[in-house]
Design a protein around this motif. Sequence first.
Motif, short mmCIF file in Angstrom:
data_model
loop_
_atom_site.label_atom_id
_atom_site.label_comp_id
_atom_site.label_asym_id
_atom_site.label_seq_id
_atom_site.Cartn_x
_atom_site.Cartn_y
_atom_site.Cartn_z
N UNK A 65 0.72 -1.18 0.07
CA UNK A 65 0.10 0.03 0.00
C UNK A 65 0.82 1.17 0.04
N UNK A 66 1.92 1.41 0.71
CA UNK A 66 2.74 2.29 0.77
C UNK A 66 3.41 2.75 -0.74
N UNK A 67 3.72 1.68 -1.47
CA UNK A 67 4.10 1.93 -2.86
C UNK A 67 3.00 2.40 -3.80
N UNK A 68 1.89 2.30 -3.59
CA UNK A 68 0.70 2.51 -4.47
C UNK A 68 0.75 3.96 -4.99
N UNK A 69 0.85 4.35 -6.34
CA UNK A 69 0.86 5.47 -6.85
C UNK A 69 2.24 6.38 -6.90
N UNK A 110 2.86 5.60 -17.89
CA UNK A 110 1.48 5.40 -18.75
C UNK A 110 0.65 4.57 -18.19
N UNK A 111 -0.60 4.92 -17.88
CA UNK A 111 -1.72 4.45 -17.12
C UNK A 111 -2.38 3.16 -17.94
N UNK A 112 -1.90 3.14 -19.00
CA UNK A 112 -2.24 2.08 -20.13
C UNK A 112 -1.33 0.94 -20.39
N UNK A 113 -0.54 1.01 -19.64
CA UNK A 113 0.91 0.08 -19.76
C UNK A 113 0.61 -1.36 -19.74
#
Length: 79
Positions: free
Chosen positions: A55-59, A64-67
């Motif tokens: 969770x601490x790594x999310x974002x 690209x968001x479509x990777x």
Amino acid sequence: MKILTLRLDEALYAKIRSTSKQRKTTRSEVVREALNAYFEKSNNSSKESAFELANDLAGTVAGPTTLSFNKIHLKGFGR
């Protein structure tokens, strides 16, 4: 109670000895507490989801968001 014999390096033995003196308890009790804490933690962590573990790594990664599905990004993948 069962008896277990093991070999420790000097540094680890010194930490156990020091902790037992500070707590005014036996070295065996310090080792038992440490082992119990280790096994409790490992049992609890296996119940967490992958998201909870990371969770601490999310974002934190930019890109690209479509990777994962855009064919432009998948060109040459696996070759």
